[in-house]
Design a protein around this motif. Structure first.
Motif, PDB file in Angstrom:
ATOM      1  N   TYR A  59       0.816  -1.209   0.000  1.00 21.03           N
ATOM      2  CA  TYR A  59       0.000   0.000   0.000  1.00 21.03           C
ATOM      3  C   TYR A  59       0.853   1.263   0.000  1.00 21.03           C
ATOM      4  CZ  TYR A  59      -4.412  -2.456   0.519  1.00 21.03           C
ATOM      5  OH  TYR A  59      -5.508  -3.238   0.289  1.00 21.03           O
ATOM      6  N   GLU A  60       1.995   1.224   0.652  1.00 24.89           N
ATOM      7  CA  GLU A  60       2.887   2.387   0.630  1.00 24.89           C
ATOM      8  C   GLU A  60       3.352   2.673  -0.796  1.00 24.89           C
ATOM      9  OE1 GLU A  60       6.414   3.976   3.433  1.00 24.89           O
ATOM     10  OE2 GLU A  60       6.917   2.167   2.311  1.00 24.89           O
ATOM     11  N   ILE A  63       0.443   4.202  -2.753  1.00 27.20           N
ATOM     12  CA  ILE A  63       0.215   5.588  -2.349  1.00 27.20           C
ATOM     13  C   ILE A  63       1.277   6.502  -2.957  1.00 27.20           C
ATOM     14  CG2 ILE A  63       0.268   7.164  -0.375  1.00 27.20           C
ATOM     15  CD1 ILE A  63      -1.014   4.877   1.273  1.00 27.20           C
ATOM     16  N   SER A  66       0.700   6.892  -6.729  1.00 22.96           N
ATOM     17  CA  SER A  66      -0.507   7.688  -6.967  1.00 22.96           C
ATOM     18  C   SER A  66      -0.259   9.162  -6.665  1.00 22.96           C
ATOM     19  CB  SER A  66      -1.661   7.164  -6.110  1.00 22.96           C
ATOM     20  OG  SER A  66      -1.980   5.822  -6.441  1.00 22.96           O
ATOM     21  N   LYS A  81      -2.075  13.845  -1.481  1.00 26.05           N
ATOM     22  CA  LYS A  81      -1.829  12.931  -0.367  1.00 26.05           C
ATOM     23  C   LYS A  81      -3.136  12.318   0.113  1.00 26.05           C
ATOM     24  CE  LYS A  81       0.473  12.657   4.119  1.00 26.05           C
ATOM     25  NZ  LYS A  81       1.241  13.419   5.158  1.00 26.05           N
ATOM     26  N   HIS A  82      -4.178  13.130   0.204  1.00 26.54           N
ATOM     27  CA  HIS A  82      -5.484  12.634   0.654  1.00 26.54           C
ATOM     28  C   HIS A  82      -6.055  11.625  -0.330  1.00 26.54           C
ATOM     29  CE1 HIS A  82      -9.926  12.836   0.821  1.00 26.54           C
ATOM     30  NE2 HIS A  82      -9.744  12.893   2.135  1.00 26.54           N
ATOM     31  N   ASP A  83      -6.080  11.985  -1.616  1.00 28.72           N
ATOM     32  CA  ASP A  83      -6.722  11.131  -2.612  1.00 28.72           C
ATOM     33  C   ASP A  83      -5.914   9.883  -2.924  1.00 28.72           C
ATOM     34  OD1 ASP A  83      -8.705  13.006  -2.688  1.00 28.72           O
ATOM     35  OD2 ASP A  83      -8.029  13.965  -4.542  1.00 28.72           O
ATOM     36  N   TYR A  85      -4.547   7.869  -0.917  1.00 26.82           N
ATOM     37  CA  TYR A  85      -4.978   6.781  -0.037  1.00 26.82           C
ATOM     38  C   TYR A  85      -6.166   6.039  -0.636  1.00 26.82           C
ATOM     39  CZ  TYR A  85      -1.941   8.158   3.830  1.00 26.82           C
ATOM     40  OH  TYR A  85      -0.855   8.411   4.614  1.00 26.82           O
ATOM     41  N   ALA A  88      -5.099   4.000  -3.649  1.00 24.13           N
ATOM     42  CA  ALA A  88      -4.406   2.779  -3.232  1.00 24.13           C
ATOM     43  C   ALA A  88      -5.383   1.715  -2.768  1.00 24.13           C
ATOM     44  CB  ALA A  88      -3.409   3.104  -2.116  1.00 24.13           C
ATOM     45  N   LEU A  89      -6.460   2.148  -2.132  1.00 22.62           N
ATOM     46  CA  LEU A  89      -7.446   1.193  -1.613  1.00 22.62           C
ATOM     47  C   LEU A  89      -8.345   0.617  -2.701  1.00 22.62           C
ATOM     48  CD1 LEU A  89      -8.604   2.957   1.688  1.00 22.62           C
ATOM     49  CD2 LEU A  89      -7.468   0.744   1.512  1.00 22.62           C
TER      50      LEU A  89
END
Length: 220
Positions: A59-60, A63, A66, A81-83, A85, A88-89
């Motif tokens: 996931y890192e 992120i 992205s 930074k917000h989006d 996450y 990544a999900l």
């Protein structure tokens, strides 16, 4: 947080950093333990299992890729930074592969920004194994009618495919037939590429032809 923490993560420390209640953090950690991602043999100092470490790294990486992609497209660092996450999900692996490929190209463009000319060897050191869609333009040696773009440019499909393997590059050009008017005559001619040569270290080398298409190797 577990992946990046230099010391062990505690429920209190995580709740303070994320501004979330300790009860919520405790519940999440217990759920992660059930999934096999957290080791709570020391209840006060839980830590990642090997499986948890691998998933956290996955996931890192998503992120980071992205974020770089969003920021290159002009998104502010806070929004990126917000989006990132959520990307990544919820992005599929196919979508992430496209973003990774785009991010690699952006990185190469950045590295080459000060170079007007560079060798295939220089380029190959920046690219990982895989296929890249490569825009190109065929130029003539001299300018004609205000342009130095060759009519041959229309005889190839765009973009071409660059394949990297073991730090060697292979470019595949696909040819197509075009129709051009004769100058000063009310007639047309059909043009088709039958042979391609490329220049390497002072020598012209014939391209390898496969079927109706031409493919040649860049000797990086």
């Amino acid at each position: 947080m577990f992946l990046q923490a230099e010391t062990s993560c505690t429920v209190t420390g995580i709740s303070r950093t994320l501004d979330v209640t300790k009860q919520t953090i405790s519940r999440i950690i217990m759920e992660l333990e059930q999934e096999g991602f957290i080791d709570r043999s020391d209840v006060r100092h839980p830590k990642l299992t090997d499986a948890g470490y691998r998933v956290a790294q996955m996931y890192e990486e998503k992120i980071s890729v992205s974020m770089n992609h969003l920021m290159y497209e002009g998104v502010s660092i806070d929004h990126a930074k917000h989006d990132a996450y959520f990307w990544a999900l919820y992005n599929s692996e196919n979508t992430m592969d496209v973003i990774r490929s785009s991010e690699k190209i952006v990185r190469v463009k950045y590295e080459l920004r000060k170079h007007r000319k560079f060798s295939g060897l220089f380029l190959s050191q920046m690219l990982e194994d895989g296929e890249y869609s490569l825009p190109f333009i065929m130029y003539r040696e001299n300018t004609k009618n205000g342009s130095n773009v060759s009519v041959l440019d229309d005889l190839f499909e765009h973009p071409c495919i660059l394949t990297m393997k073991d730090k060697k590059g292979f470019i595949q050009l696909r040819t197509e037939c075009s129709v051009y008017p004769f100058e000063c005559r009310d007639e047309f001619m059909h043009c088709k590429i039958n042979n391609v040569q490329y220049y390497d270290n002072g020598v012209y080398i014939n391209a390898e032809k496969r079927g109706i298409h031409l493919r040649y190797h860049l000797m990086f």
